[in-house]
Design an enzyme around this catalytic site. Structure first.
Site, mmCIF file in Angstrom:
data_model
loop_
_atom_site.group_PDB
_atom_site.id
_atom_site.type_symbol
_atom_site.label_atom_id
_atom_site.label_comp_id
_atom_site.label_asym_id
_atom_site.label_seq_id
_atom_site.Cartn_x
_atom_site.Cartn_y
_atom_site.Cartn_z
ATOM 1 N N HIS A 1 3.506 3.970 -3.615
ATOM 2 C CA HIS A 1 4.032 5.285 -3.989
ATOM 3 C C HIS A 1 5.395 5.170 -4.664
ATOM 4 C CE1 HIS A 1 0.900 7.606 -2.016
ATOM 5 N NE2 HIS A 1 1.071 6.919 -0.900
ATOM 6 N N ARG B 1 0.840 -1.195 0.000
ATOM 7 C CA ARG B 1 0.000 0.000 0.000
ATOM 8 C C ARG B 1 0.875 1.244 0.000
ATOM 9 N NH1 ARG B 1 -0.512 4.691 2.230
ATOM 10 N NH2 ARG B 1 -0.186 3.726 4.281
ATOM 11 N N SER C 1 3.288 10.858 8.838
ATOM 12 C CA SER C 1 3.262 10.876 7.374
ATOM 13 C C SER C 1 4.422 11.641 6.765
ATOM 14 C CB SER C 1 1.951 11.502 6.884
ATOM 15 O OG SER C 1 0.842 10.971 7.555
#
EC number: 4.1.3.39
Length: 339
Positions: free
Chosen positions: A20, A16, A170
């Protein structure tokens, strides 16, 4: 001290967050191969989705090579013991998408919001619980909230039915003291039955250290990925975390050698841009910028002849958050006009 008897829930995010790093282009064969290796190595859960969660495939975030449900089904077909997790951001994914993910094989969902916007998660958390899913509240960009403020947001998610609340770095911008303060604040307000989790990014090379400090303060679940495969400089590298945890006598339940082999033989060759701390990824942690902005900022820098570092630092100054990827072009044009 960390309780060495307590079993740490190892939550892999290679399929997941790692999306990116490959611009959401994993093939079905690749996700199946990685998932099988993770399952055999003993991880507890494997998160599968577009990098920006269910239905993240879009012009704004980048189109996926397959649908979320195709990826999830491919993993479900090969795993024997690990549970399949997925990510949902309210406003991108819907409860209908969550039902489709459940039907494809997902049994854990992490409902992700910005660290000040837990109130938008209620519908999705309640629906996930109605499906019988292991339901997690996932507070992104946690460095942008005070410890007490973050705890209040976590309490909201708990009140909606979340069974675990995550501190989510994040931007890879927090240090060990930042993590300790946030977990202390969480533990002060959450019901003792509610678990907590840590999602680190490695932009300041603190992903493993921050995860260990989280465990020291009662964390139950730790996110990590093979080779750190993820946005920016990646997540806490799973094989490194497991090796460090084993040296500390912690109960992680994984085969470290199998994780190392999977990282080196399967995942590392897939990196088109090496997942590491470098000038650009360090800028993310330094400026406190959402890690998945990296590839978008690099594209804008190449298009307009600018420095990726400068774009990312300016985004940090403007306190841009996930979902504002369109502002990267605005910032680039402003820098261009400034000469």
């Amino acid at each position: 001290m960390i309780n060495t008897n307590k079993k740490i829930h190892i939550s892999d995010v290679t399929l997941r967050d790692g999306m990116h790093a490959v611009r959401h282009r994993y093939s079905l064969e690749q996700v199946a191969g990685i998932a099988q290796a993770l399952d055999q190595a003993g991880v507890d859960s494997i998160e599968v989705a577009h990098g920006d969660g269910l239905q993240g495939s879009s012009f704004n975030y980048g189109f996926g090579a397959h649908t979320d449900f195709e990826w999830i089904a491919a993993v479900a077909a090969v795993v024997q013991r690990a549970r399949i997790a997925t990510l949902l951001l309210p406003g991108i994914g819907t409860v209908h998408d969550l039902k489709a993910a459940y039907d494809a094989g997902a049994r854990i969902v992490r409902v992700a919001t910005h660290c000040t916007e837990a109130d938008v998660s209620r519908q999705h958390i309640e629906y996930a619980r109605s499906l019988g899913m292991d339901t997690v509240g996932f507070l992104m960009m946690s460095h942008m909230q005070t410890p007490a403020g973050l705890a209040r947001q976590g309490k909201l998610m708990e009140s909606y039915g979340a069974q675990c609340i995550y501190v989510v770095d994040s931007g890879g911008a927090m240090n060990m003291w930042d993590i300790a303060e946030r977990f202390k604040a969480m533990k002060d307000v959450l019901d003792p039955a509610t678990q907590t989790g840590m999602h680190a990014h490695h932009n300041l090379s603190l992903g493993v250290a921050n995860s260990l400090v989280a465990l020291e303060h009662g964390c139950d679940r730790v996110d990590a990925s093979l080779t750190g495969m993820g946005a920016g400089a990646g997540n806490a590298p799973l094989e490194v975390f497991a090796a460090a945890a084993e040296r500390m006598g912690l109960n992680h339940g994984c085969d470290v050698k199998k994780l190392i082999d999977a990282a080196e033989d399967i995942v590392r060759p897939l990196q088109e841009r090496v997942v590491r701390v470098d000038r650009e990824t360090l800028a993310l942690g330094y400026a406190g910028v959402y890690s998945s902005f990296l590839r978008h900022a690099e594209a804008a820098a190449a298009k307009y002849g600018l420095s990726t570092f400068d774009i990312l630092v300016e985004l940090g100054k403007r306190r841009m958050i996930g979902g504002q990827e369109d502002m990267i072009i605005d910032v680039a044009l402003d820098l261009l006009n400034q000469g």
